[in-house]
Design a protein around this motif. Structure first.
Motif, mmCIF file in Angstrom:
data_model
loop_
_atom_site.group_PDB
_atom_site.id
_atom_site.type_symbol
_atom_site.label_atom_id
_atom_site.label_comp_id
_atom_site.label_asym_id
_atom_site.label_seq_id
_atom_site.Cartn_x
_atom_site.Cartn_y
_atom_site.Cartn_z
ATOM 1 N N SER A 74 -20.764 7.032 -140.029
ATOM 2 C CA SER A 74 -19.704 7.316 -139.068
ATOM 3 C C SER A 74 -19.177 8.734 -139.288
ATOM 4 N N TRP A 75 -18.944 9.089 -140.538
ATOM 5 C CA TRP A 75 -18.479 10.442 -140.862
ATOM 6 C C TRP A 75 -19.540 11.483 -140.517
ATOM 7 N N ALA A 76 -20.798 11.199 -140.862
ATOM 8 C CA ALA A 76 -21.871 12.159 -140.570
ATOM 9 C C ALA A 76 -21.993 12.393 -139.069
ATOM 10 N N VAL A 82 -18.811 17.473 -134.041
ATOM 11 C CA VAL A 82 -17.959 18.666 -134.114
ATOM 12 C C VAL A 82 -18.835 19.911 -134.262
ATOM 13 N N ALA A 83 -19.882 19.811 -135.069
ATOM 14 C CA ALA A 83 -20.803 20.948 -135.224
ATOM 15 C C ALA A 83 -21.470 21.294 -133.894
ATOM 16 N N ILE A 85 -20.249 20.753 -130.904
ATOM 17 C CA ILE A 85 -19.222 21.380 -130.066
ATOM 18 C C ILE A 85 -19.041 22.843 -130.456
ATOM 19 N N LEU A 86 -19.008 23.108 -131.758
ATOM 20 C CA LEU A 86 -18.866 24.490 -132.221
ATOM 21 C C LEU A 86 -20.077 25.330 -131.838
ATOM 22 N N LEU A 87 -21.254 24.722 -131.821
ATOM 23 C CA LEU A 87 -22.453 25.449 -131.395
ATOM 24 C C LEU A 87 -22.314 25.890 -129.943
ATOM 25 N N ILE A 88 -21.887 24.984 -129.105
ATOM 26 C CA ILE A 88 -21.707 25.330 -127.697
ATOM 27 C C ILE A 88 -20.595 26.374 -127.551
ATOM 28 N N ALA A 89 -19.537 26.230 -128.336
ATOM 29 C CA ALA A 89 -18.459 27.225 -128.319
ATOM 30 C C ALA A 89 -18.992 28.597 -128.733
ATOM 31 N N LEU A 116 -18.730 27.990 -139.144
ATOM 32 C CA LEU A 116 -18.217 26.640 -139.373
ATOM 33 C C LEU A 116 -19.206 25.590 -138.889
ATOM 34 N N GLU A 117 -19.854 25.878 -137.796
ATOM 35 C CA GLU A 117 -20.884 24.961 -137.278
ATOM 36 C C GLU A 117 -21.985 24.746 -138.310
ATOM 37 N N PHE A 118 -22.481 25.823 -138.903
ATOM 38 C CA PHE A 118 -23.543 25.690 -139.898
ATOM 39 C C PHE A 118 -23.066 24.923 -141.125
#
Length: 162
Positions: A74-76, A82-83, A85-89, A116-118
């Motif tokens: 669930s955490w992964a 989130v990663a 989303i940050l990639l698209i951002a 942060l994505e990485f």
């Protein structure tokens, strides 16, 4: 005047990374779904069947291990989302950087979201490694209540976690 071609040149080649991110998300979701399905099956088995004490104890341990796996995955999965989303951002900030060149704020936020994505992708992968360790413990424990098979598999009839 802003040219769409310039924006596509800035973000287009990196769009393939978005597909890789979704493949990674599919991998995470598949492991999560698998852990949940096995958890539910084990709980159902425990509720609906009378088991010998040794098997019941083993099944209780398995249920707790599956629950732990579910929480890890669930955490992964959450971290992976989130990663993504940050990639698209990051791609959006890349396009903004073309539209508003040399903007310190856009460059800073875009760089920060990329880094942060990485970091989050690595964190999600580390959690999957931890979940894999739980799977290995479960494999070892599964035969614990069948001494003949446990001996043949090179394990004693006792939990590896004892």
């Amino acid at each position: 005047m802003i040219q769409l071609g310039e924006i596509l040149k800035a973000v287009g080649p990196n769009a393939a990374i978005v597909f890789a991110a979704w493949i990674f998300m599919g991998f995470l979701q598949q492991r999560y779904d698998s852990a949940i399905d096995r958890y539910r099956e084990a709980v159902g088995d425990y509720r609906s069947n009378e088991h010998a004490d040794e098997r019941a104890d083993n099944l209780k341990d398995q249920i707790l291990s599956y629950r732990h796996r579910c929480r890890l995955m669930s955490w992964a999965t959450l971290i992976g989302l989130v990663a993504a989303i940050l990639l698209i951002a990051s791609l959006i900030f890349g396009a903004l950087d073309v539209m508003v060149p040399k903007s310190t704020l856009i460059g800073f936020i875009g760089t920060a979201s990329t880094l942060l994505e990485f970091v989050l992708v690595i964190a999600a992968a580390v959690i999957v490694i931890a979940e894999g360790r739980v799977v290995n413990l479960q494999l070892n424990d599964e035969l614990r209540d069948i001494p003949d098979l446990a001996d043949q598999a090179g394990r004693s009839g006792h939990s590896v976690r004892q």
